[in-house]
Design a protein around this motif. Structure first.
Motif, short mmCIF file in Angstrom:
data_model
loop_
_atom_site.label_atom_id
_atom_site.label_comp_id
_atom_site.label_asym_id
_atom_site.label_seq_id
_atom_site.Cartn_x
_atom_site.Cartn_y
_atom_site.Cartn_z
N GLU A 42 -26.54 -36.66 -7.48
CA GLU A 42 -27.70 -35.79 -7.69
C GLU A 42 -27.34 -34.33 -7.40
O GLU A 42 -27.72 -33.43 -8.15
CB GLU A 42 -28.88 -36.24 -6.82
N GLU A 43 -26.61 -34.11 -6.32
CA GLU A 43 -26.19 -32.75 -5.98
C GLU A 43 -25.26 -32.20 -7.06
O GLU A 43 -25.36 -31.03 -7.44
CB GLU A 43 -25.50 -32.73 -4.62
N PHE A 44 -24.37 -33.03 -7.56
CA PHE A 44 -23.46 -32.62 -8.64
C PHE A 44 -24.26 -32.22 -9.88
O PHE A 44 -23.98 -31.21 -10.51
CB PHE A 44 -22.49 -33.76 -8.95
N ARG A 45 -25.28 -33.00 -10.21
CA ARG A 45 -26.12 -32.67 -11.38
C ARG A 45 -26.86 -31.35 -11.17
O ARG A 45 -27.02 -30.57 -12.11
CB ARG A 45 -27.13 -33.78 -11.63
N GLU A 46 -27.33 -31.11 -9.94
CA GLU A 46 -28.02 -29.85 -9.66
C GLU A 46 -27.07 -28.67 -9.87
O GLU A 46 -27.49 -27.64 -10.40
CB GLU A 46 -28.56 -29.86 -8.23
N GLN A 47 -25.82 -28.81 -9.47
CA GLN A 47 -24.84 -27.74 -9.68
C GLN A 47 -24.65 -27.47 -11.16
O GLN A 47 -24.47 -26.32 -11.56
CB GLN A 47 -23.49 -28.10 -9.06
N LEU A 48 -24.69 -28.50 -11.96
CA LEU A 48 -24.52 -28.34 -13.40
C LEU A 48 -25.59 -27.40 -13.96
O LEU A 48 -25.31 -26.55 -14.79
CB LEU A 48 -24.60 -29.71 -14.09
N ALA A 49 -26.80 -27.55 -13.49
CA ALA A 49 -27.90 -26.71 -13.98
C ALA A 49 -27.88 -25.31 -13.39
O ALA A 49 -28.32 -24.36 -14.04
CB ALA A 49 -29.23 -27.38 -13.66
N GLU A 50 -27.37 -25.17 -12.18
CA GLU A 50 -27.43 -23.90 -11.48
C GLU A 50 -26.27 -22.96 -11.79
O GLU A 50 -26.43 -21.75 -11.81
CB GLU A 50 -27.48 -24.13 -9.96
N GLU A 51 -25.10 -23.51 -12.00
CA GLU A 51 -23.91 -22.68 -12.18
C GLU A 51 -23.79 -22.20 -13.62
O GLU A 51 -24.27 -22.83 -14.55
CB GLU A 51 -22.66 -23.46 -11.77
N HIS A 52 -23.12 -21.06 -13.77
CA HIS A 52 -22.83 -20.52 -15.09
C HIS A 52 -21.50 -21.09 -15.53
O HIS A 52 -20.44 -20.66 -15.08
CB HIS A 52 -22.80 -18.99 -15.06
N LEU A 53 -21.55 -22.08 -16.40
CA LEU A 53 -20.36 -22.79 -16.82
C LEU A 53 -20.12 -22.61 -18.32
O LEU A 53 -21.06 -22.48 -19.09
CB LEU A 53 -20.51 -24.29 -16.52
N SER A 54 -18.85 -22.66 -18.68
CA SER A 54 -18.52 -22.61 -20.11
C SER A 54 -18.87 -23.95 -20.73
O SER A 54 -19.11 -24.94 -20.05
CB SER A 54 -17.01 -22.34 -20.28
N ALA A 55 -18.87 -23.98 -22.06
CA ALA A 55 -19.16 -25.22 -22.77
C ALA A 55 -18.14 -26.30 -22.40
O ALA A 55 -18.50 -27.47 -22.21
CB ALA A 55 -19.16 -24.98 -24.28
N ALA A 56 -16.89 -25.93 -22.26
CA ALA A 56 -15.85 -26.89 -21.89
C ALA A 56 -16.10 -27.45 -20.49
O ALA A 56 -15.93 -28.64 -20.25
CB ALA A 56 -14.47 -26.24 -21.96
N ASP A 57 -16.51 -26.58 -19.57
CA ASP A 57 -16.82 -27.02 -18.21
C ASP A 57 -18.01 -27.98 -18.19
O ASP A 57 -18.01 -28.96 -17.46
CB ASP A 57 -17.10 -25.83 -17.29
N VAL A 58 -19.01 -27.69 -19.00
CA VAL A 58 -20.18 -28.56 -19.08
C VAL A 58 -19.77 -29.93 -19.63
O VAL A 58 -20.18 -30.96 -19.10
CB VAL A 58 -21.30 -27.93 -19.94
N ARG A 59 -18.94 -29.93 -20.68
CA ARG A 59 -18.46 -31.21 -21.23
C ARG A 59 -17.68 -32.00 -20.19
O ARG A 59 -17.87 -33.21 -20.04
CB ARG A 59 -17.61 -30.98 -22.48
N GLU A 60 -16.81 -31.33 -19.47
CA GLU A 60 -16.02 -31.99 -18.43
C GLU A 60 -16.94 -32.58 -17.36
O GLU A 60 -16.77 -33.73 -16.95
CB GLU A 60 -15.05 -31.01 -17.78
N ARG A 61 -17.91 -31.82 -16.94
CA ARG A 61 -18.83 -32.31 -15.90
C ARG A 61 -19.70 -33.46 -16.41
O ARG A 61 -20.02 -34.35 -15.66
CB ARG A 61 -19.66 -31.16 -15.35
#
Length: 103
Positions: A42-61
């Protein structure tokens, strides 16, 4: 369906094998929490929404989330299998006492 998966695990593995599998799954889960510096999925998912990530980073996550969910599912199944192991083995083994057979 859950019971079928649990009984399949019990049929295919000894209690010791299931305990080893549980330890391995826990290690995988702990490795993910350490690698991403989070305490839970759940904490990992929250980071996904909060951080400014590239499209590649989002796919990796998202791939990491899928892996984490699979680990959690397997953990649940193995825990259920261990919890029910004795009962399932007892129910599936043939009875040897004479009162259990029909005459």
């Amino acid at each position: 369906m859950l019971f079928d998966e649990v009984t399949d695990l019990i049929d295919a593995h000894s209690r010791d094998e299931l305990e080893r599998q549980l330890a391995e799954l826990k290690e995988e889960q702990e490795a993910l929490t350490a690698e991403y510096d989070v305490s839970s999925l759940e904490e990992f998912r929250e980071q996904l929404a909060e951080e400014h990530l590239s499209a590649a980073d989002v796919r990796e996550r998202r791939n990491v989330i899928a892996t984490w969910e699979a680990i959690n599912t397997e953990l649940g199944l193995v825990k259920h299998a261990l919890h029910l192991y004795g009962d399932v083995v007892e129910l599936s083994s043939p009875r040897t006492d004479s009162s259990s057979t029909l005459a």
